[in-house]
Scaffold this motif. Structure first.
Motif, mmCIF file in Angstrom:
data_model
loop_
_atom_site.group_PDB
_atom_site.id
_atom_site.type_symbol
_atom_site.label_atom_id
_atom_site.label_comp_id
_atom_site.label_asym_id
_atom_site.label_seq_id
_atom_site.Cartn_x
_atom_site.Cartn_y
_atom_site.Cartn_z
ATOM 1 N N THR A 66 0.849 -1.231 0.100
ATOM 2 C CA THR A 66 -0.070 0.041 -0.019
ATOM 3 C C THR A 66 0.844 1.389 -0.035
ATOM 4 O O THR A 66 0.547 2.049 -0.629
ATOM 5 N N ASP A 67 1.880 1.234 0.816
ATOM 6 C CA ASP A 67 2.951 2.329 1.049
ATOM 7 C C ASP A 67 3.381 2.559 -0.505
ATOM 8 O O ASP A 67 3.622 3.698 -0.824
ATOM 9 N N LYS A 116 2.456 1.809 -3.311
ATOM 10 C CA LYS A 116 1.402 2.552 -4.424
ATOM 11 C C LYS A 116 1.257 4.012 -3.992
ATOM 12 O O LYS A 116 1.229 4.752 -5.035
ATOM 13 N N HIS A 117 1.287 4.449 -2.728
ATOM 14 C CA HIS A 117 0.887 5.898 -2.365
ATOM 15 C C HIS A 117 2.205 6.509 -2.896
ATOM 16 O O HIS A 117 2.124 7.904 -3.400
ATOM 17 N N LYS A 133 1.831 7.220 -6.590
ATOM 18 C CA LYS A 133 0.998 8.106 -6.906
ATOM 19 C C LYS A 133 1.611 9.659 -6.471
ATOM 20 O O LYS A 133 1.368 10.654 -7.312
ATOM 21 N N SER A 134 2.125 9.835 -5.318
ATOM 22 C CA SER A 134 2.819 10.972 -4.969
ATOM 23 C C SER A 134 3.744 11.517 -5.850
ATOM 24 O O SER A 134 4.071 12.615 -6.243
ATOM 25 N N GLU A 155 5.568 13.649 0.419
ATOM 26 C CA GLU A 155 4.731 12.589 0.614
ATOM 27 C C GLU A 155 5.405 11.384 -0.023
ATOM 28 O O GLU A 155 5.447 10.163 0.677
ATOM 29 N N HIS A 211 6.382 7.988 2.435
ATOM 30 C CA HIS A 211 5.789 6.363 1.789
ATOM 31 C C HIS A 211 7.229 5.550 1.710
ATOM 32 O O HIS A 211 6.974 4.237 2.055
#
Length: 181
Positions: free
Chosen positions: A110-111, A113-114, A117-118, A126, A130
């Motif tokens: 999950t991290d 993926k974030h 995206k960031s 950000e 992550h």
């Protein structure tokens, strides 16, 4: 009259030049990364980035994106590997640590993926947070095995690769930040 053979040397020269330029960019980027962060191994960095699809045509920002993609693949594969290891017989101490690693790598998926995206949105602070979380997950997983005597980590290589890939990503973010100021 146009002859396709006349342009062949030009095409070959262009491809050769682009290939050398890409290798130079990868090597230069990895050199800077390994100099600014002692946890980044130059050889690991160059080998990882050169092997990745798209790296031959990438700029520094593209290499950062590739390093995050490699990290995502590594984290996802490690999570699956841990899941398979949990299905096998082993000591209760090892199972307990593998359970912890499974949870850590589930969160790391999950991290990352974030982070991707960031990074794509150029929210480098950000992304940094992550990526650092993913890096911490790999370290925590590995350290869990070191807490108990006679319990050997079956994930050392994977944890080290995750840690190094994260280091490459963080270093490239640093390069981009410095370059934009």
């Amino acid at each position: 009259m146009f002859s396709p053979w006349c342009s062949l040397p030009f095409i070959l020269f262009t491809l050769f030049f682009l290939s050398i330029h890409a290798q130079t960019l990868i090597h230069g980027t990895c050199k800077v990364c390994s100099q600014q962060d002692p946890t980044v191994n130059y050889q690991f960095c160059t080998t990882s980035l050169e092997a990745a699809s798209g790296s031959r045509h990438a700029d520094v920002r593209g290499l950062g994106k590739i390093s995050l993609r490699l990290t995502h693949t590594n984290v996802s594969d490690t999570r699956s590997h841990v899941k398979n290891l949990l299905k096998k017989k082993g000591s209760s101490s090892q199972k307990m640590r593998l359970d912890d690693c499974f949870e850590l790598y589930s969160n790391a998926v999950t991290d990352i993926k974030h982070a991707m995206k960031s990074y794509k949105s150029k929210h480098y602070d950000e992304a940094n947070v992550h990526i650092s979380s993913v890096m911490d997950a790999a370290t925590t997983c590995e350290n869990g095995f070191k807490e108990k005597r006679n319990v050997v980590s079956p994930l050392t290589k994977r944890n080290n690769a995750t840690f190094e890939l994260c280091g490459i990503g963080l270093s490239i973010i640093h390069i981009l930040r410095v370059g934009t100021k």
